[in-house]
Design a protein around this motif. Structure first.
Motif, PDB file in Angstrom:
ATOM      1  N   CYS A  16      38.197 -44.777 -14.313  1.00  8.07           N
ATOM      2  CA  CYS A  16      38.716 -43.423 -14.546  1.00  8.07           C
ATOM      3  C   CYS A  16      40.230 -43.435 -14.705  1.00  8.07           C
ATOM      4  CB  CYS A  16      38.299 -42.485 -13.417  1.00  8.07           C
ATOM      5  SG  CYS A  16      36.537 -42.107 -13.406  1.00  8.07           S
ATOM      6  N   SER A  22      39.287 -37.257 -15.650  1.00  5.07           N
ATOM      7  CA  SER A  22      38.947 -36.662 -14.357  1.00  5.07           C
ATOM      8  C   SER A  22      37.449 -36.786 -14.156  1.00  5.07           C
ATOM      9  CB  SER A  22      39.333 -35.182 -14.326  1.00  5.07           C
ATOM     10  OG  SER A  22      40.725 -35.040 -14.467  1.00  5.07           O
ATOM     11  N   ALA A  40      40.831 -36.635  -9.708  1.00  2.47           N
ATOM     12  CA  ALA A  40      41.721 -37.369 -10.620  1.00  2.47           C
ATOM     13  C   ALA A  40      42.816 -38.021  -9.791  1.00  2.47           C
ATOM     14  CB  ALA A  40      42.319 -36.419 -11.645  1.00  2.47           C
ATOM     15  N   TYR A  60      32.129 -37.549 -16.601  1.00  2.00           N
ATOM     16  CA  TYR A  60      33.454 -37.263 -17.122  1.00  2.00           C
ATOM     17  C   TYR A  60      33.334 -37.067 -18.625  1.00  2.00           C
ATOM     18  CZ  TYR A  60      33.790 -42.200 -18.529  1.00  2.00           C
ATOM     19  OH  TYR A  60      33.570 -43.416 -19.094  1.00  2.00           O
TER      20      TYR A  60
END
Length: 74
Positions: A16, A22, A40, A60
């Protein structure tokens, strides 16, 4: 929607961060209410806690495509 599997929470967090996305986790709390949290940056370290909740789903979005997160460690 595409699916992507991660072996560890750390692998998910690093992915991520690298992709600059996020992570959205939907789950049911102790009173069976549906909850949603968006993680995040530093908060990605909390992903494992939320993914282990009852009936959790994580995903996501990148470039208009949704990616379902499969927690291989769960």
């Amino acid at each position: 929607m595409k699916r992507i599997t991660f072996a560890t929470p750390e692998e998910l967090m690093q992915h991520c961060l690298n992709e600059e996305v996020s992570l959205v986790v939907e789950y049911r709390d102790e009173t069976n209410k549906q909850r949603q949290v968006v993680l995040a940056g530093d908060r990605l370290a909390e992903a494992d806690t939320f993914i282990r909740q009852a009936k959790s789903e994580a995903y996501y979005r990148k470039d208009g495509i949704f990616f379902e997160v499969i927690a291989g460690w769960k």
